[in-house]
Write a protein that holds these residues in place. Structure first.
Motif, mmCIF file in Angstrom:
data_model
loop_
_atom_site.group_PDB
_atom_site.id
_atom_site.type_symbol
_atom_site.label_atom_id
_atom_site.label_comp_id
_atom_site.label_asym_id
_atom_site.label_seq_id
_atom_site.Cartn_x
_atom_site.Cartn_y
_atom_site.Cartn_z
ATOM 1 N N LYS A 47 -12.537 -13.413 -40.445
ATOM 2 C CA LYS A 47 -12.970 -12.347 -41.364
ATOM 3 C C LYS A 47 -12.649 -10.973 -40.773
ATOM 4 O O LYS A 47 -12.176 -10.079 -41.469
ATOM 5 C CB LYS A 47 -14.484 -12.443 -41.614
ATOM 6 C CG LYS A 47 -14.872 -13.559 -42.549
ATOM 7 C CD LYS A 47 -16.332 -13.468 -42.932
ATOM 8 C CE LYS A 47 -17.239 -13.983 -41.885
ATOM 9 N NZ LYS A 47 -18.647 -14.022 -42.242
ATOM 10 N N LYS A 101 -8.944 -10.124 -40.886
ATOM 11 C CA LYS A 101 -8.391 -10.031 -42.239
ATOM 12 C C LYS A 101 -8.761 -8.711 -42.903
ATOM 13 O O LYS A 101 -8.245 -8.371 -43.962
ATOM 14 C CB LYS A 101 -8.900 -11.195 -43.101
ATOM 15 C CG LYS A 101 -8.179 -12.520 -42.825
ATOM 16 C CD LYS A 101 -6.806 -12.512 -43.434
ATOM 17 C CE LYS A 101 -6.003 -13.730 -43.030
ATOM 18 N NZ LYS A 101 -4.632 -13.660 -43.527
ATOM 19 N N GLN A 102 -9.710 -7.982 -42.297
ATOM 20 C CA GLN A 102 -10.124 -6.702 -42.895
ATOM 21 C C GLN A 102 -9.094 -5.623 -42.573
ATOM 22 O O GLN A 102 -8.675 -5.500 -41.425
ATOM 23 C CB GLN A 102 -11.489 -6.289 -42.353
ATOM 24 C CG GLN A 102 -12.615 -7.127 -42.914
ATOM 25 C CD GLN A 102 -13.963 -6.666 -42.418
ATOM 26 O OE1 GLN A 102 -14.371 -5.553 -42.673
ATOM 27 N NE2 GLN A 102 -14.652 -7.527 -41.706
ATOM 28 N N ARG A 103 -8.751 -4.861 -43.588
ATOM 29 C CA ARG A 103 -7.747 -3.817 -43.385
ATOM 30 C C ARG A 103 -8.225 -2.801 -42.347
ATOM 31 O O ARG A 103 -7.435 -2.299 -41.559
ATOM 32 C CB ARG A 103 -7.444 -3.123 -44.716
ATOM 33 C CG ARG A 103 -6.376 -2.067 -44.577
ATOM 34 C CD ARG A 103 -5.550 -1.877 -45.790
ATOM 35 N NE ARG A 103 -4.857 -3.079 -46.201
ATOM 36 C CZ ARG A 103 -4.265 -3.226 -47.372
ATOM 37 N NH1 ARG A 103 -4.297 -2.246 -48.228
ATOM 38 N NH2 ARG A 103 -3.653 -4.331 -47.697
ATOM 39 N N TYR A 120 -11.795 -8.753 -49.666
ATOM 40 C CA TYR A 120 -10.526 -8.488 -48.979
ATOM 41 C C TYR A 120 -9.750 -9.777 -48.678
ATOM 42 O O TYR A 120 -8.674 -9.729 -48.094
ATOM 43 C CB TYR A 120 -10.775 -7.695 -47.685
ATOM 44 C CG TYR A 120 -11.814 -8.299 -46.773
ATOM 45 C CD1 TYR A 120 -11.482 -9.302 -45.871
ATOM 46 C CD2 TYR A 120 -13.139 -7.880 -46.822
ATOM 47 C CE1 TYR A 120 -12.438 -9.858 -45.039
ATOM 48 C CE2 TYR A 120 -14.102 -8.432 -45.995
ATOM 49 C CZ TYR A 120 -13.743 -9.422 -45.109
ATOM 50 O OH TYR A 120 -14.702 -9.970 -44.289
ATOM 51 N N LEU A 121 -10.321 -10.924 -49.052
ATOM 52 C CA LEU A 121 -9.614 -12.192 -48.831
ATOM 53 C C LEU A 121 -9.057 -12.708 -50.156
ATOM 54 O O LEU A 121 -9.625 -12.446 -51.222
ATOM 55 C CB LEU A 121 -10.566 -13.248 -48.266
ATOM 56 C CG LEU A 121 -11.151 -13.028 -46.874
ATOM 57 C CD1 LEU A 121 -12.042 -14.201 -46.490
ATOM 58 C CD2 LEU A 121 -10.060 -12.861 -45.839
ATOM 59 N N GLU A 172 -7.468 -17.828 -48.795
ATOM 60 C CA GLU A 172 -8.024 -17.470 -47.484
ATOM 61 C C GLU A 172 -9.527 -17.751 -47.434
ATOM 62 O O GLU A 172 -10.054 -18.173 -46.405
ATOM 63 C CB GLU A 172 -7.767 -15.986 -47.199
ATOM 64 C CG GLU A 172 -6.312 -15.690 -46.871
ATOM 65 C CD GLU A 172 -5.974 -14.215 -46.862
ATOM 66 O OE1 GLU A 172 -4.903 -13.876 -46.343
ATOM 67 O OE2 GLU A 172 -6.764 -13.401 -47.404
ATOM 68 N N LEU A 182 -11.255 -20.099 -44.803
ATOM 69 C CA LEU A 182 -12.354 -19.621 -43.964
ATOM 70 C C LEU A 182 -13.457 -20.670 -43.829
ATOM 71 O O LEU A 182 -13.988 -20.891 -42.751
ATOM 72 C CB LEU A 182 -12.917 -18.324 -44.566
ATOM 73 C CG LEU A 182 -14.174 -17.745 -43.940
ATOM 74 C CD1 LEU A 182 -13.910 -17.267 -42.515
ATOM 75 C CD2 LEU A 182 -14.702 -16.582 -44.769
#
Lengths: 250, 305
Positions: free
Chosen positions: A11, A14-16, B91-92, B96, B100
């Motif tokens: 997580k 994957k965050q910008r 944001y996924l 994804e 996860l």
């Protein structure tokens, strides 16, 4: 627990904002490395290297930001519930988050230090790596790391207590400035009221005291006392965070 | 022999002074679909949350003979759930998100399998922040089914789904059930529950009104024929004289009892020179049955008062 930590890292990366932070951190160090090379009188290459090309500032602000949003973001996305109705206990869920953050901080500090060493050879090759410079460099990193660890344990606690990440974020950042700005006032107060030496802000001077043992005259704590005090406060903050998280209704 | 996969006994839950669950007792057999029915605020979601160990409660809940509580989540290893709304990381992408939460071996295979089963190929690689309610709901159900659970708890799974997606989900639930998966489903779309549920638990004001099979519940509202003739009054008299039940006489409503024969009924009417204008069969309806059961409880409570 390994599954949970793997998921937390997934997580996080994957965050910008994390991706952006890593780029900004590199650019930040590069900027100061170039500045110290071009304007050595204004900013000496030796000081630039020992201060890790100012990497601690972006690391600190980013870490405080993600710690303050540790729980509130999950709540905002409605994902907290789905984290909890699995085979993992509440304690495992919050501990996995804390462990992930600590591992991320450690790896970021190590990476920024490695980059600093590389930049030193590229941009400040004339600076001799004497034992003193290495010591300064390592102690500065250690000091920044210990300050950050103490602050984030407090911010994590606040993040679990309040439903707004803004409050935790504000207190974390203020905490950092309070230490830097009001440290002299605090020492004056401690000199007058001995019992004040046990306050948590004083423990944040552990890093500086490791660097310069004469600092105990200001903190009024021996190295053992300040080390134990530091660990005890961090553990109290984290235990309270775990307890507060367990009590949260989802 | 059928075994109980989930057992709830003496479940009580209060929020402050308000008792939201009062002495809940029911069990679920392995491989059954159980419909949890009740009005808004009846306590359905609270029961589900208690089963999932995300709130404290009094009483005992066991999954596969292992007790569940807020401190004991180990039995939830074999449970998948979707409660109220799917919580998704914006944001996924959908893929994804599944990656996860996929655990164990063959994680990528599990992810692809779910995407295929729920027909999510079209939007699986889009960020979930761009999803419609129906897409989110599908992904939520996908997450619940991802790790081959033995028990699946779905709270309003049909929310936001279009008719095609509803049918696909219904078929998937039935197919998983046939593979031995147990389902606890709450839904306001009673016609959907009627089609798939083996058993029903009706809850009202935190109390179980009835826990029975769908067949038994529907029996409270039997199948019947609606017949319209050129003289309904005459027809009703004739049928009553011949020991038929006639429940209403505007359009004659004749319940289908055990020894009922449509041939005999038609012969009787034709021999009496009655002209049949319309005849149709209607099945028992869950909504009607539910209202009858709830009315019954209301009457019982009135008697107690």
């Amino acid at each position: 627990m390994i599954t949970l930590i793997r998921q937390e890292f997934y997580k996080l990366f994957k965050q910008r904002s994390t991706q952006l932070f890593l780029i900004v951190l590199f650019a930040f160090q590069l900027f100061f490395a170039v500045i110290s090379m071009k304007y050595p009188k204004f900013y000496s290459p030796k000081d630039a290297f020992t201060s890790n090309y100012f990497a601690s500032a972006p690391i600190l602000f980013f870490m405080i930001a993600i710690c303050s949003m540790l729980i509130t973001k999950e709540r905002q996305f409605g994902t907290l519930r789905s984290l909890l109705y699995r085979k993992f206990s509440y304690v495992q869920v919050i501990l996995s988050k804390i462990i992930t953050l600590v591992l991320f901080i450690v790896s970021t500090v190590i990476c920024s230090s490695v980059i600093s060493v590389i930049f030193k050879f590229i941009f400040a090759n004339k600076v001799d790596l004497t034992e003193k410079i290495w010591k300064d460099f390592l102690f500065t990193n250690l000091n920044d790391f210990l300050t950050l660890l103490f602050l984030i344990s407090l911010v994590i606690l606040l993040g679990t207590l309040v439903n707004s990440s803004n409050l935790a974020l504000t207190i974390g950042i203020i905490g950092y400035f309070v230490l830097n700005v009001f440290n002299q006032l605090l020492f004056a107060a401690i000199a007058k009221f001995e019992w004040l030496k046990w306050n948590p802000l004083n423990m944040m001077n552990l890093g500086v005291q490791i660097q310069s043992s004469s600092y105990h005259q200001l903190t009024h704590l021996t190295m053992t006392q300040i080390s134990i005090g530091y660990i005890v406060y961090v553990l109290i903050f984290l235990c309270l965070a775990v307890y507060s998280f367990r009590k949260k209704s989802v | 022999m059928e075994t109980n996969f989930l057992e709830i006994s003496n479940l009580h839950k209060s929020f402050g002074h308000k008792n939201v669950l009062k002495n809940i007792n029911f069990s679920m057999q392995k491989g059954h679909i159980v419909g949890l029915i009740g009005a808004n605020g009846a306590g359905k979601t609270t029961i589900m949350k208690a089963i999932l160990g995300i709130l404290t409660f009094d009483g005992k809940i066991t999954i596969a003979n292992q007790e569940v509580s807020i401190n004991q989540h180990r039995p939830l290893e074999s449970v998948g759930a979707l409660i109220e709304y799917p919580g998704l990381y914006p944001y996924l992408t959908g893929r994804e998100q599944l990656r996860l939460f996929a655990t164990g071996k063959n994680r990528e295979e599990k992810v692809n399998n779910i995407i295929q089963k729920l027909h999510m190929e079209r939007f699986a690689n889009q960020k979930t922040k761009s999803y419609s309610l129906g897409m989110k709901q599908k992904l939520g159900v996908g997450l619940a089914l991802l790790n081959d659970p033995q028990l699946v708890i779905l709270d309003e799974p049909m929310n936001g789904l279009d008719p095609k997606a509803t049918k696909e989900l219904r078929d998937l639930i039935v197919s998983e059930k046939n593979n031995g998966v147990t389902f606890l489903i709450s839904s306001h779309i009673l016609s959907e529950l009627q089609r798939i549920a083996d058993d029903v638990v009706v809850i009202n004001h935190g109390e179980i009104v009835t826990a029975t099979t769908m067949e038994n519940l529907l029996a409270a509202n039997k199948k019947f024929y609606l017949i319209e003739t050129d003289n309904n009054q005459l027809t009703a008299d004739l049928l009553l004289r011949n020991n038929y039940q006639v429940e209403q006489q505007a359009a004659l409503k004749i319940p289908i009892t055990d020894n009922f024969s449509i041939n005999n009924l038609l012969q009787l009417l034709l021999s009496a020179n009655i002209t049949i204008l319309d005849i149709k069969q209607q099945d028992g309806d869950l909504e009607e049955s539910l209202l009858q059961v709830l009315d019954g409880q209301g009457a019982q409570n009135d008697n107690l008062n």
